[in-house]
Design an enzyme around this catalytic site. Structure first.
Site, PDB file in Angstrom:
ATOM      1  N   HIS A 264       0.880  -1.203   0.031  1.00 52.59           N
ATOM      2  CA  HIS A 264      -0.035  -0.033   0.069  1.00 52.59           C
ATOM      3  C   HIS A 264       1.098   1.324  -0.112  1.00 52.59           C
ATOM      4  O   HIS A 264       0.615   2.024  -0.846  1.00 52.59           O
ATOM      5  CB  HIS A 264      -0.834  -0.060   1.278  1.00 52.59           C
ATOM      6  CG  HIS A 264      -1.880   1.174   1.421  1.00 52.59           C
ATOM      7  ND1 HIS A 264      -3.281   1.170   0.904  1.00 52.59           N
ATOM      8  CD2 HIS A 264      -1.663   2.370   1.794  1.00 52.59           C
ATOM      9  CE1 HIS A 264      -3.712   2.251   1.325  1.00 52.59           C
ATOM     10  NE2 HIS A 264      -2.669   3.170   1.727  1.00 52.59           N
ATOM     11  N   GLU A 265       1.937   1.425   0.937  1.00 61.93           N
ATOM     12  CA  GLU A 265       2.634   2.522   0.884  1.00 61.93           C
ATOM     13  C   GLU A 265       3.591   2.555  -0.171  1.00 61.93           C
ATOM     14  O   GLU A 265       4.035   3.932  -0.647  1.00 61.93           O
ATOM     15  CB  GLU A 265       3.684   2.317   2.322  1.00 61.93           C
ATOM     16  CG  GLU A 265       2.680   2.425   3.448  1.00 61.93           C
ATOM     17  CD  GLU A 265       1.870   3.539   3.730  1.00 61.93           C
ATOM     18  OE1 GLU A 265       2.042   4.782   3.165  1.00 61.93           O
ATOM     19  OE2 GLU A 265       0.649   3.689   4.401  1.00 61.93           O
ATOM     20  N   HIS A 268       1.710   4.749  -2.593  1.00 60.11           N
ATOM     21  CA  HIS A 268       1.991   6.153  -2.445  1.00 60.11           C
ATOM     22  C   HIS A 268       3.289   6.725  -2.924  1.00 60.11           C
ATOM     23  O   HIS A 268       3.246   7.806  -3.455  1.00 60.11           O
ATOM     24  CB  HIS A 268       1.788   6.641  -1.004  1.00 60.11           C
ATOM     25  CG  HIS A 268       0.447   6.292  -0.180  1.00 60.11           C
ATOM     26  ND1 HIS A 268      -0.502   7.310  -0.723  1.00 60.11           N
ATOM     27  CD2 HIS A 268      -0.266   5.757   0.657  1.00 60.11           C
ATOM     28  CE1 HIS A 268      -1.818   7.005  -0.137  1.00 60.11           C
ATOM     29  NE2 HIS A 268      -1.550   6.039   0.648  1.00 60.11           N
TER      30      HIS A 268
END
EC number: 3.4.17.19
Length: 498
Positions: A264-265, A268
């Site tokens: 997920h990160e 980003h």
């Protein structure tokens, strides 16, 4: 008339100085959450509040106002220049209404609140955090009152994180998700299908988990020359196109939680690293706010990291670190996509019930800002809503209303963007699959085509377009929840044989 290039260049220099100052604040905030010794808060809060005040003054001073007025009257500005002026004007008009002392007090309060929240969570004592939460709520009410005294204060706060999709849009999406996902979850819980939920049961050394997370980042193509992986109490990403750092957290009983958080990160960070280098310092080199940002992380987490193709690729690497794990790619896929019965923690939630976490938080913080809910009532209301929406009741505040870091940052209005971004991730994934054979590429570990597609359609534009404009440019249609609901319905009906 000809563009006043000298004025525009001077304006851009002012904007760049503001960006660099905000970037310095970001590094200090990252350090506070990752590396700063526990006793450093008194100094750090003053450092951050000083930088915040300086940034506010740069954004609101007379020179910036004069530049904006003159450049808006210059009808010869080309489209990218107009976008820079538009974005800075939006920020300026909001900030100029807010007194500098309020900015400084809010920055200091949030810096102090972080340590209090961490202690309250560790001690499972909401009463420790409650006075700080009350202070932050009042500060944000004051802020909203200054920005627009005639508007819904929560709508004012929401616009800080998503300025181009209004709160009515967010509420419509959240309502639709609640109305359509809850029946799907009920059908799943009535299903007789048993997924391989025990594929990753046991204890998993956190150092080995961290090594596995690093391997996952390697597999996806993370640029270690411009990034790093660290541990924090709440996973987050910080930085810019030259330095995008990710953090995660580890639980010895839940290796999938750390792994999915890391992927997920990565989403980003990949967005940040894909922003145009030559426009760093201006909106053309900045992200397009949180709905788009979250779409990138959720696309990589869910549409890559939760697929059976991903587990066919990555499971051998994972079992190199944990050779006692005996699971097939299908087992891993099922374990990564199970719909939990006891779904207490948002960042560990499955794709479906995750959004009930967002609805719960949205409703609570909206009522807090409106004054319809007292801070002392938060634990009880939180637990009641958790039981109503998710069928489970927290036994502690640490796994209830203290689990998220956002309120310690005074990030009221942030939570809806998580669901808005998940919806956009599915819409982007649908568009990607029209151009790429993504499943085959994931299976083969070929992620460059996806990274290039996202760069071409999303990243390289920075904040040149508004959110609706960017969505239509990237996908050929308006922002819609249809793709997300079609995607999860098809996926989970197959998984649970509905």
């Amino acid at each position: 008339m000809a563009t006043d290039q000298t004025r525009y260049d001077a304006f851009v220099e002012r904007v760049e100085r503001l960006t660099y100052l905000q970037g310095a604040s970001g590094v200090l905030s990252w350090d506070q959450q990752v590396m700063m010794p526990e006793g450093g808060t008194p100094a750090r809060s003053r450092q951050l509040s000083t930088l915040s005040t300086m940034g506010h003054e740069l954004l609101t001073n007379d020179e910036m106002a004069a530049d904006l007025d003159a450049l808006e009257a210059d009808d010869s500005l080309v489209d990218p220049q107009q976008a820079v002026v538009r974005e800075v004007r939006r920020q300026h008009d909001r900030a100029v209404r807010v007194p500098s002392d309020l900015v400084e007090r809010t920055s200091r309060a949030t810096s102090e609140a972080l340590g209090v929240w961490e202690e309250a969570k560790a001690e499972d004592d909401f009463d420790l955090f409650a006075p700080k939460l009350e202070e932050l709520i009042q500060l944000k009410r004051d802020y909203a009152e200054h920005v627009d005294p005639d508007a819904d204060p929560y709508a004012v706060l929401f616009a800080d994180y998503e300025p181009y999709l209004d709160l009515d849009t967010a509420e419509r999406v959240l309502t639709r998700l609640r109305e359509e996902l809850v029946p799907l979850v009920d059908r799943i819980r009535e299903s007789d299908v048993e997924l391989a939920v025990d594929a990753f049961s046991g204890q998993f050394d956190t150092e080995r988990q961290q090594a596995a997370s690093r391997d996952a980042l390697d597999t996806l193509g993370y640029d270690w020359d411009r990034g790093r992986l660290d541990v924090s109490s709440h996973p987050f990403t910080s930085g810019n196109q030259f330095d995008a750092r990710v953090t995660t957290r580890f639980d010895e009983s839940d290796p999938l939680g750390a792994l999915t958080a890391t992927v997920h990160e990565f989403g980003h960070a990949q967005y940040m690293l894909g922003l145009p280098d030559d426009h760093y310092g201006t909106p053309l080199g900045d992200d397009r706010d949180l709905t788009v940002h979250e779409s990138q992380s959720r696309l990589w987490e869910n549409h890559v990291g939760r697929t059976e193709e991903w587990w066919g690729l990555f499971l051998p690497t994972f079992t190199d670190h944990f050779p006692d794990v005996e699971a097939t790619p299908r087992d891993a896929y099922e374990a990564a996509n199970q719909v939990y019965e006891d779904n207490l923690i948002r960042v560990e939630a499955d794709e479906l019930t995750y959004h009930m976490h967002i609805v719960l938080r949205f409703e609570i913080e909206r009522d807090l800002i409106a004054g319809d809910l007292d801070v002392s009532e938060v634990p009880q209301v939180w637990n009641d809503k958790m039981e109503e929406y998710l069928g489970v009741r927290p036994e502690t505040d640490a796994e209830g209303c203290l689990q998220d870091i956002h309120w310690s940052h005074a990030n009221f209005g942030y939570f809806p963007t998580y669901s808005l971004g998940s919806v956009l991730a599915a819409q982007l994934d649908s568009a990607v699959r029209e151009d790429l054979d993504l499943s085959t590429q994931i299976r083969a570990g070929e992620f460059e085509p996806l990274r290039e597609w996202l760069y071409e359609h999303v990243h390289r534009h920075g904040a040149r377009y508004t959110t609706p404009e960017l969505v239509e440019q990237a996908t050929g249609e308006e922002y819609t929840a249809d793709h997300f609901l079609d995607y999860v319905t098809e996926k989970y009906e197959r998984l649970y044989d509905l």
